[in-house]
Each structure stands twice: as C-alpha cells, then as structure tokens.
Design a protein around this motif. Structure first.
Motif, PDB file in Angstrom:
ATOM      1  N   ARG A 262      -4.751 -17.072  -4.632  1.00 39.25           N
ATOM      2  CA  ARG A 262      -4.988 -16.582  -3.282  1.00 39.25           C
ATOM      3  C   ARG A 262      -4.673 -17.660  -2.247  1.00 39.25           C
ATOM      4  N   ALA A 263      -5.167 -18.871  -2.475  1.00 41.75           N
ATOM      5  CA  ALA A 263      -4.918 -19.947  -1.512  1.00 41.75           C
ATOM      6  C   ALA A 263      -3.438 -20.297  -1.442  1.00 41.75           C
TER       7      ALA A 263
ATOM      8  N   ALA B 289      -0.944 -18.187  -2.021  1.00 43.33           N
ATOM      9  CA  ALA B 289      -0.304 -17.067  -1.326  1.00 43.33           C
ATOM     10  C   ALA B 289      -0.538 -17.139   0.178  1.00 43.33           C
ATOM     11  N   GLU B 290      -1.684 -17.653   0.577  1.00 42.07           N
ATOM     12  CA  GLU B 290      -2.036 -17.685   1.992  1.00 42.07           C
ATOM     13  C   GLU B 290      -1.472 -18.890   2.739  1.00 42.07           C
ATOM     14  N   HIS B 291      -1.208 -19.999   2.023  1.00 42.43           N
ATOM     15  CA  HIS B 291      -0.944 -21.262   2.733  1.00 42.43           C
ATOM     16  C   HIS B 291       0.427 -21.882   2.460  1.00 42.43           C
TER      17      HIS B 291
ATOM     18  N   GLN C  54      -1.891 -10.896  -3.058  1.00 45.75           N
ATOM     19  CA  GLN C  54      -2.709 -11.741  -2.185  1.00 45.75           C
ATOM     20  C   GLN C  54      -1.936 -12.333  -1.013  1.00 45.75           C
ATOM     21  N   ARG C  55      -0.632 -12.078  -0.931  1.00 48.60           N
ATOM     22  CA  ARG C  55       0.145 -12.579   0.190  1.00 48.60           C
ATOM     23  C   ARG C  55      -0.241 -11.805   1.451  1.00 48.60           C
ATOM     24  N   PRO C  56      -0.698 -12.468   2.499  1.00 46.72           N
ATOM     25  CA  PRO C  56      -1.113 -11.754   3.712  1.00 46.72           C
ATOM     26  C   PRO C  56       0.042 -10.949   4.315  1.00 46.72           C
ATOM     27  N   SER C  57      -0.289  -9.771   4.821  1.00 44.21           N
ATOM     28  CA  SER C  57       0.731  -8.872   5.346  1.00 44.21           C
ATOM     29  C   SER C  57       1.349  -9.377   6.643  1.00 44.21           C
ATOM     30  N   ASP C  58       0.652 -10.310   7.321  1.00 41.88           N
ATOM     31  CA  ASP C  58       1.208 -10.834   8.571  1.00 41.88           C
ATOM     32  C   ASP C  58       2.128 -12.029   8.352  1.00 41.88           C
ATOM     33  N   LEU C  59       2.331 -12.425   7.109  1.00 43.85           N
ATOM     34  CA  LEU C  59       3.261 -13.493   6.776  1.00 43.85           C
ATOM     35  C   LEU C  59       4.506 -12.896   6.137  1.00 43.85           C
TER      36      LEU C  59
ATOM     37  N   ARG D 233       5.983  -8.291  -1.687  1.00 44.40           N
ATOM     38  CA  ARG D 233       5.498  -9.417  -0.907  1.00 44.40           C
ATOM     39  C   ARG D 233       6.056 -10.740  -1.426  1.00 44.40           C
TER      40      ARG D 233
END
Length: 231
Positions: free
Chosen positions: A90-91, A93-95, A114-119, A156
C-alpha cells in the motif's frame, strides 16, 4: 564527505554515459541515470538533485518515506527497487512513481488495487532472474511473457519494461550476453503486447554500466560511484 564529491561524481558518470552512448550508437540522452540512495541521507539526495539527478532509487520502504517527507519540494521521481513484502504494497503504491522489482503476480494485483485513483498508473518493470541464480529473485525468463500478459490487464499499472541484476562478472562479453538476453525478452513482449508502453530496460550498475548501455539499457542504477562506498 563534501557536497562537491557527489557533484563531481555525477558529472563524471554522466560523461561516461555520453561516451558509451556515442560508442554504441545510442541516441544521446537515451540513458537515464538513477541515483541509488539506500542508506544515504536526505541531504546527500538533495545534493544529487542539485547536480541534476531527478530519478532516485530506494530499496528500503521506511527509509525512503522519511527522505520523501524531507524532499517534497525537489520534484524527484521515486523508484522502488528492493524486495517487496505484501504488507508494504500500500505504501509503495501510494508514494512511488516506479517499481522495478516486481517478481510476483500477487504483488502486482495488490499494487493495482492500492494505487490511488488520483495518481497516474504506477510504472512497472518486471524483475527477471536472467542468470537463473538460486539466490536471486525474479521471474524465470521463460515465465516473463505470461506474467506480462497478466499485468497488462491491471488498469492501475503501466507495464514499462524489464529489470535484471545479472550474475556478477568482470568479463564484458559475459555481461553483454546477459543484458542482450534481457533485451531480447523485451522485444518478445513488445511483439506480443503492442498496446503496452514497453520502452524500459532497467539494467546496469557501477561495475557493468557500459555493457548495459551497449545492449540497450534505458535506466542505469548507480549507487557507490555517486555517493562513495556504503559505511
């Protein structure tokens, strides 16, 4: 260690890259220099950034997150290049902007979910155990195409290419054979998956960079030649 030491090293490596691009008939600027900054401080990364480095490779998640928090204004592109545990996806995918060390479909699915949809989609390189060493992670060469086909279905993720750390050798001919095998694998995947943005060969480190460039590397991962030996 002085800031000038890092800056001078980067200039020297960039010159070596330009020379290799010319020698092996590569387009100037075809090869991106990634600074591998595991165990290095945020200040050292900042010095590298001031010397023109944009791409930063990190092996350890928490260490990388700490540096990212201190360097948010630098416009850096963060690449995760270390082993990936399920509880860290998760981290990552987010960072991160890129992952070079994907070696299991299970991990790909977690990163995709877990990849945020806004990225934008997370850029992915499949890690290939190109020398088929028992001690190395990565997909076996004969399993790469099937893995690529699976990952191409995950919206994603953006499948960009392949990464390998071949068996260590001082023989340039052997180095080139390993890198050529990775390049040929990428060509096979490009033919099978023409809709994918397959443009990346992440290969070559301090000891075999020239051989990697000769065989088509687009990203070279350099640590000690930039920052000096790890303490």
């Amino acid at each position: 260690m002085t800031n000038g030491f890092i800056t001078e090293n980067i200039a020297a490596i960039q010159q070596r890259i330009r020379v290799a691009e010319t020698e092996y008939n590569r387009q100037q600027g075809a090869v991106t220099l990634m600074a591998v900054s595991k165990t290095r401080s945020a200040n050292e990364v900042a010095v590298a950034a001031e010397a023109g480095i944009v791409d930063i490779g990190e092996n350890y998640l928490q260490e990388a997150l700490d540096k990212q928090a201190q360097l948010t204004d630098r416009g850096l592109c963060w690449h995760f290049i270390g082993p990936i545990q399920s509880n860290k996806t998760r981290a990552i995918a987010e960072h991160f902007d890129w992952v070079h060390s994907l070696d299991r479909i299970k991990i790909a699915r977690r990163l995709n979910e877990q990849r945020p949809s806004d990225l934008p989609p997370l850029n992915i390189c499949l890690q290939v155990n190109i020398s088929q060493e028992d001690s190395k992670s990565g997909f076996a060469p004969q399993a790469v195409l099937a893995a690529a086909e699976d990952i191409a279905q995950l919206p994603r993720l953006a499948l960009r290419g392949l990464m390998a750390i071949p068996q260590a050798s001082d023989d340039e001919a052997q180095q080139r054979r390993s890198f050529a095998a990775l390049r040929e694998l990428l060509e096979e995947i490009k033919h099978a998956l023409p809709a994918q943005p397959l443009d990346t060969l992440s290969m070559g480190m301090s000891g075999d960079m020239a051989a990697a460039i000769a065989e088509g590397a687009t990203i070279v991962r350099i640590g000690s030649d930039i920052f000096g030996p790890r303490q």
